[in-house]
Design a protein around this motif. Structure first.
Motif, PDB file in Angstrom:
ATOM      1  N   PHE A  52      75.799   1.057  25.026  1.00  0.00           N
ATOM      2  CA  PHE A  52      74.361   0.954  24.799  1.00  0.00           C
ATOM      3  C   PHE A  52      73.627   0.739  26.123  1.00  0.00           C
ATOM      4  N   GLN A  74      67.923  -1.642  27.117  1.00  0.00           N
ATOM      5  CA  GLN A  74      66.871  -1.900  26.129  1.00  0.00           C
ATOM      6  C   GLN A  74      67.424  -1.849  24.718  1.00  0.00           C
ATOM      7  N   SER A  75      68.331  -0.913  24.462  1.00  0.00           N
ATOM      8  CA  SER A  75      68.951  -0.809  23.136  1.00  0.00           C
ATOM      9  C   SER A  75      69.860  -2.003  22.866  1.00  0.00           C
TER      10      SER A  75
END
Length: 416
Positions: A269, A272-273
């Motif tokens: 990931f 931000q995710s």
């Protein structure tokens, strides 16, 4: 007839003030827990990139420092809660939090970070969970489960709102130092709320707690004076079962949330995710806290406790085997189950022993749950340093939750 009217009148009007205290308690936990325990994890990868000689275990030692000191301070703050109430403590904690966040943006050595996290312990005891739970409990007799459930939603809102917010600042190019100093203004909101709105107990403003007429002695509507003495409560198996369950489950949940952003980045990931992934832990927890608080006002006994913790166990087992495509679903299950259990654990601690010595009792429980949470944060990071993954750490989570399931059988109610 006139005297009866005088007795009933303070409790017969609007309950706006009662529910205002619940919302204030929720906001208190959103800011204090959200900034100390969850939101700052969004800065982890940026800090590790700048301080390349730090390991994850070195970084997560900060959580052990905060929570170990929280446990040491909690009994003393518990005495203050019983004596002076929560208003002044909330204001003091907000000031310490704002100053600490501003200082965080100026650290140049790992020892500086550790000093700041020692100050964070003051924040957690002055305007954290115990303060919020006691504030709400003083205002409610009936619907206490619902009220506490709403209040402790603040801990989940902190993770669901602040971590993605801070992560977005980093992803948009703001330095982690500037982000910390910008965030240092947030606790001013809590200070102003406490200053102008908080009332320690209904009697302070000629009110009575909601449902006071259901008490055996409804002429004494100050529920804060009712319940077991501290020395009697700590002699019960029920008290120590609650304390140990708190210790083991806080180890698990705080160990997971403090390392979740890094684990999601390990799985592929983006920052931000990964930071938004914390919302998958804390948003379902919001639902669980409210839903099971509501259920606790309708369903008595320990069946709901078993159900919550059993679901949390299933989620942890699924997490052990999860990859990138499935990990967020397992995190959501754990969050939902933990949310409900978190509410019920606080409710049992208050309902089973009463409010007479609640500050000292919750303070004593905090000694263990804070130690457990701190060890969970630190040792989970250390497991990664040792083995290159979090799998062994996840297995420890599973074992501790199994033990906690067994301890539920020792919990019982000691006051009416």
């Amino acid at each position: 007839m006139q005297s009866q009217t005088a007795i009933i009148e303070p409790n017969s009007g609007s309950k706006v003030l009662h529910w205002t205290m619940v919302i204030i308690a929720m906001c208190c936990l959103l800011i204090s827990n959200g900034m100390v325990l969850t939101g700052l994890t969004a800065f982890d990868s940026a800090m590790l990139a700048e301080f390349s000689d730090w390991s994850r275990g070195d970084l997560k030692m900060r959580g052990l420092i905060t929570l170990a000191l929280t446990g040491l301070l909690a009994p003393f703050i518990g005495i203050l809660i019983d004596r002076i109430g929560v208003k002044v403590l909330m204001m003091f904690g907000a000031v310490v939090l704002g100053a600490s966040y501003y200082a965080y943006g100026m650290i140049t050595d790992i020892s500086h970070m550790y000093y700041i996290h020692a100050a964070f312990a003051v924040v957690l005891v002055a305007c954290g969970l115990n303060v919020a739970v006691i504030l709400v409990s003083n205002w409610f007799v009936t619907m206490r489960g619902t009220a506490i459930g709403i209040a402790v939603m603040g801990t989940s809102l902190g993770g669901a709102i602040l971590a993605p917010l801070f992560g977005s600042w980093i992803s948009e190019g703001m330095s982690w130092r500037d982000a910390f100093q910008m965030a240092s203004a947030i606790p001013a909101v809590l200070f102003l709320i406490a200053l102008f709105l908080v009332k320690n107990r209904p009697a302070d403003c000629n009110k009575k707690p909601m449902g006071y007429e259901t008490l055996k002695d409804s002429s004494d509507a100050d529920v804060s004076s009712q319940g077991m003495e501290y020395i009697d409560a700590i002699k019960t198996k029920s008290f120590w079962a609650i304390a140990l369950i708190a210790m083991f489950t806080f180890y698990t949940l705080l160990g997971l949330q403090a390392n979740l952003v890094l684990h999601l980045q390990d799985l592929g990931f983006e920052i931000q995710s990964a930071a938004a992934g914390l919302a998958m832990l804390f948003t379902p927890a919001l639902i669980g806290k409210f839903l099971f608080g509501l259920i606790a006002d309708k369903v008595k006994g320990k069946r709901v406790l078993y159900g919550n913790l059993g679901l949390m166990l299933l989620g942890l087992i699924a997490l052990y085997f999860a990859g990138k495509d499935t990990v967020l679903w397992t995190v959501a299950i754990i969050g939902f189950a933990w949310g409900g259990f978190y509410t019920l654990l606080q409710l049992n601690a208050v309902n089973n022993f009463g409010l007479k010595a609640s500050g000292k009792l919750l303070g004593t429980i905090t000694v263990l749950d804070a130690l457990g949470g701190g060890l969970g944060i630190f040792l989970t990071g250390k497991f990664f340093d040792m083995y290159g993954s979090y799998q062994n750490a996840f297995m420890v989570f599973i074992v501790l939750v199994v033990i906690s399931l067994g301890l539920i059988g020792f919990i019982k109610k000691h006051v009416d």
